[in-house]
Design an enzyme around this catalytic site. Structure first.
Site, PDB file in Angstrom:
ATOM      1  N   ASP A   1     -15.525  -4.913   8.534  1.00 33.21           N
ATOM      2  CA  ASP A   1     -15.521  -4.504   7.138  1.00 33.21           C
ATOM      3  C   ASP A   1     -16.006  -5.713   6.326  1.00 33.21           C
ATOM      4  O   ASP A   1     -16.239  -6.797   6.867  1.00 33.21           O
ATOM      5  CB  ASP A   1     -14.140  -4.022   6.690  1.00 33.21           C
TER       6      ASP A   1
HETATM    7  C1  NOJ Z   1     -15.244  -2.087   2.026  1.00 36.84           C
HETATM    8  C2  NOJ Z   1     -14.629  -0.789   2.428  1.00 36.84           C
HETATM    9  O1  NOJ Z   1     -13.335  -1.009   2.946  1.00 36.84           O
HETATM   10  C3  NOJ Z   1     -15.428  -0.022   3.466  1.00 36.84           C
HETATM   11  O2  NOJ Z   1     -14.860   1.246   3.633  1.00 36.84           O
HETATM   12  C4  NOJ Z   1     -16.865   0.073   3.059  1.00 36.84           C
HETATM   13  O3  NOJ Z   1     -17.590   0.807   4.013  1.00 36.84           O
HETATM   14  C5  NOJ Z   1     -17.420  -1.323   2.892  1.00 36.84           C
HETATM   15  N1  NOJ Z   1     -16.682  -2.009   1.842  1.00 36.84           N
HETATM   16  C6  NOJ Z   1     -18.910  -1.323   2.552  1.00 36.84           C
HETATM   17  O4  NOJ Z   1     -19.121  -0.847   1.284  1.00 36.84           O
END
Ligand code: NOJ
Length: 759
Positions: free
Chosen positions: A291
């Site tokens: 993430d």
């Molecule tokens: C953080 C989020 O937790 C995740 O779900 C997302 O895909 C990413 N950012 C990218 O935007």
């Protein structure tokens, strides 16, 4: 003593100061299941042999195009230092970056990822709403629409589905998942994988899916975003892993490691969950992306002393691609030199990434077709699918004396609440390219105006909104408007930014002065219909008691208002059922239907007796249980039959019941099958959903609904994470929701093998 999780021990040992293992080998159980040889593998191996270390590391790095840095990123791409971008979209834009990749030495195409969560430009209901359809075919179709729209814009990878099971309504991301139940998630989430990825990943309209957030993220302590999680191996296996396992079985190509700490090992540095379970036991052949900077954040967790150690732990755990932080680019060369990582570990990650790029056909067709992009989006067919899904996502929570549906000949109708006139809120928190299609959003007000007769007067008052600073005057004005009408439709709830990522709340009440406004309108004597618009279960005990009709509309996307009006005026009979329990008060949280027994359950005959597992100020039961949802018609359930009273561990029984539409309107009913393992070597939930059927029933029609219940669904994960099936007595229910006791019977599982049975 049994050491159940070798990876955990290895990870601990590796990082005890003074015990730095050089190029740690994978422990025996964690050897990545390497990919059977195929022509595709041969292509990957040939390419891998040609790559320099810098080019290999480049494939493991994903960046976000920070403002003004496009040219720098393009030249780094041309040098082979970047393998992927997120948040670059649009055929022209992605092609411009791809051109740089095509100018690189080996011409390895870029992979563009984006959060296409519930639609690209045609926006569908938020996932928790979509799942209230209990309709995997429809979810697959809507997801395929999103994939086609995104692919036409050069985006061949989505960071979806979010498959985190959550029993924590304070957590804003409950809006993005399948709710509280692992079995339901394991049925509905693979439908999304199939929708995104299509029959063949190389089809131009297919995109790679990403099951996230691996794993346990939905169990954030106190419902606070990004917070720590702590659970037994049994809970991990039986509640949080099943939807991930099901997505891997459905062929999902990527997974995202999460932000949370899990039992002391952050999930983006967790050998046990990634190497052992995912890449070992589940034989996952795709790749894992972190993430947003979650590998770098191993330092913030206190699990790595610095970014270099974070990168080492990320690679060892099996996080193949780092999102945005560049900890891999900055540190892998030194870690290799110091023998803290091995070339085998790097090659394993790069192989997995290249494989997905080959599967997507990007080497043959790296560019999007610019001239086809706009024709692919917001087509009448796409909008029709969005409407169908929006209608099926609506859950009718209360309908006293059949107040709904309304007559379209009604003389004057008052619509109260600024959510009714909002185009932004119905798109939910992940609206992707929704801002470019905002004009297409049908508001509740638009939908109602379009549905009523020409003679009907529609009055509108924005009311108090969600702010606590609204004055009494504003409430009085809303009441004044309502009093001029025969019926007040009050739209209340949360704005779209109050759920989703980083939107935890400490109360589940209607925000601001909305409840005061509803009370004042009700006191004025006008009949009130309450339309809830929100991204999480809310606590509405007063409304549930005093308002005659309540409809949960969630955020339904582009076709929100049309779907709502179709239900309000009876063109569509609502059929949605809740996938998450609605508590009476926050004090009951966590509350979910599949709770464990206690040694002192409430005595039904004496519900107020002390010394039982209960509250002194509230019933234990929820406001609305999991699986609950009404219809404009009624259904009766009868005649539960089991094909046998016993089955063995390889057998199955047929469970049948008759369901009759006893009302005057055609409808769909979601018929649910639950079981309970009455006594086991590890205590089991009071009920578990095992299957469901969505049946169409014309007014007056009766249908026999049949379930095959195989013994393999009767097991559970024991304390060391093994799936076991034990002999004994089971209860079985067929019903309309998780609290329905009407049809109940029992059977015996006999001759279950003594040995552990692996699923
Ligand atoms: C953080 C989020 O937790 C995740 O779900 C997302 O895909 C990413 N950012 C990218 O935007």
């Amino acid at each position: 003593m049994k050491l159940p999780f070798p990876g955990v021990w290895l990870a601990i040992f590796c990082f005890i100061p003074g015990f730095v293992i050089s190029a740690p080998p994978f422990p025996p159980k964690t050897v990545p299941v390497l990919i059977k040889k195929s022509p595709l593998d041969a292509k990957v191996e040939t390419l891998l042999k040609k790559m320099t270390l810098e080019e290999k590391i480049g494939q493991m790095c994903q960046f976000h195009p920070w403002r003004g840095a496009d040219e720098k990123f393009k030249s780094q791409t041309a040098e082979g230092k970047i393998g992927s971008f997120l948040n670059v979209f649009g055929a022209k834009e992605t092609n411009a970056f791809q051109k740089a990749a095509m100018n690189s030495r080996l011409k390895i195409p870029l992979l563009f990822g984006l959060d296409v969560i519930h639609g690209y430009k045609t926006i569908f209901p938020i996932p928790v709403a979509e799942d209230c359809t209990w309709n995997p075919d429809l979810i697959e179709r809507s997801t395929a629409v999103a994939a086609k729209e995104a692919a036409a814009a050069g985006v061949r990878w989505t960071f979806a589905p979010m498959v985190d099971v959550s029993r924590e309504p304070r957590w804003g991301r409950i809006s993005e998942g399948s709710g509280e139940d692992p079995a339901l998630g394991a049925i509905l989430q693979p439908a999304r994988v199939r929708g995104f990825q299509g029959k063949n990943l190389s089809d131009p309209g297919s995109i790679a899916a990403c099951a996230k957030h691996y794993v346990g993220y939905g169990a954030a302590e106190a419902g606070r975003e990004y917070n720590t999680t702590d659970m037994s191996e049994m809970t991990l296996r039986s509640i949080h892993l099943p939807p991930f396992k099901a997505c891997v079985e459905a062929g999902v190509r990527t997974l995202m490691s999460a932000f949370n700490d899990l039992n002391g090992i952050p999930t983006s540095g967790n050998v046990h969950t990634i190497r052992e379970i995912l890449k070992g036991e589940y034989a996952f052949k795709g790749f894992v992306v972190s993430d947003w900077a979650s590998v770098e954040q191993l330092v913030d967790h206190g699990y790595a002393a610095d970014k270099k150690e974070a990168a080492q732990k990320g690679v060892i755990a099996g996080v193949d691609m780092d999102m945005v932080s560049n900890v891999y680019g900055d540190n892998i060369p030194a870690l290799l030199k110091e023998k803290k990582l091995s070339m085998g570990q790097i090659d394993d990650a790069v192989r997995r990434i290249l494989r997905v790029k080959f599967e997507l056909g990007l080497f043959d067709k790296p560019y999007a077709e610019e001239e086809k992009e706009s024709a692919a989006t917001l087509t009448p067919e796409n909008l029709a699918t969005a409407l169908e899904e929006a209608e099926q996502s609506i859950v009718l929570l209360k309908n006293e004396k059949n107040l709904l549906p309304l007559s379209r000949e009604i003389k004057t109708i008052a619509v109260i609440g600024n959510l009714a006139d909002s185009k932004r809120d119905p798109q939910g928190s992940w609206n992707c390219r929704g801002e470019e299609s905002i004009d297409k959003v049908v508001t509740v007000l638009d939908g109602i105006k379009a549905r009523v007769s020409k003679e009907t007067k529609v009055l509108y008052n924005p009311g108090v909104g969600t702010s606590s600073s609204a004055t009494d005057l504003v409430i009085n004005e809303a009441v004044k408007t309502a009093k001029q009408a025969q019926m007040a439709i009050v739209v209340a709830g949360e704005t779209q930014d109050m759920s989703g990522e980083a939107a935890s709340r400490t109360t589940l009440d209607l925000p601001g002065r909305q409840e005061e406004m509803i009370k004042a309108i009700k006191a004025s004597g006008v009949p009130v219909v309450l339309l809830l618009m929100n991204g999480r279960p809310l606590t509405i005990p007063w409304e549930a008691e005093n308002i005659p009709a309540i409809v949960e509309t969630w955020y339904l996307g582009t076709q929100h208002g049309t779907a709502v009006a179709n239900v309000l005026f009876g063109d569509t009979n609502p059929s949605g059922k809740l996938v998450v329990t609605f508590p009476r008060s926050l004090g009951q949280v966590p509350i979910y239907y599949g709770q464990m027994h206690t040694g002192r359950p409430v005595d039904e005959a004496k519900p107020n007796e002390k010394w039982h597992s209960r509250y002194i100020d509230s019933p234990n039961s929820p406001q609305f249980p999991f699986g609950f949802g009404l219809s404009f018609t009624s259904y009766s359930y009868s005649n539960l039959r089991l094909s046998s009273r016993t089955l063995n561990s390889k057998g199955q029984i047929k469970v049948t019941a008759d369901v009759k539409n006893t009302g005057a309107m055609d409808g769909f009913e979601i018929v649910q099958l639950y079981i309970q393992d009455i006594a086991a070597s590890i205590t089991q939930p009071v009920r578990k959903l095992v299957d469901f059927k969505r049946v169409t029933l014309r007014a007056g029609e009766s249908q026999m609904v049949e379930f095959n219940l195989p013994a393999s669904k009767l097991g559970f994960y024991n304390g060391i994470g093994k799936y076991v099936i034990e002999p004994g007595k089971f209860n079985v229910w067929v019903g309309k929701d998780s609290s329905d006791e009407t049809l109940k019977d029992s059977f015996d599982l006999i001759n279950a093998p003594a040995a552990l049975l692996k699923k």
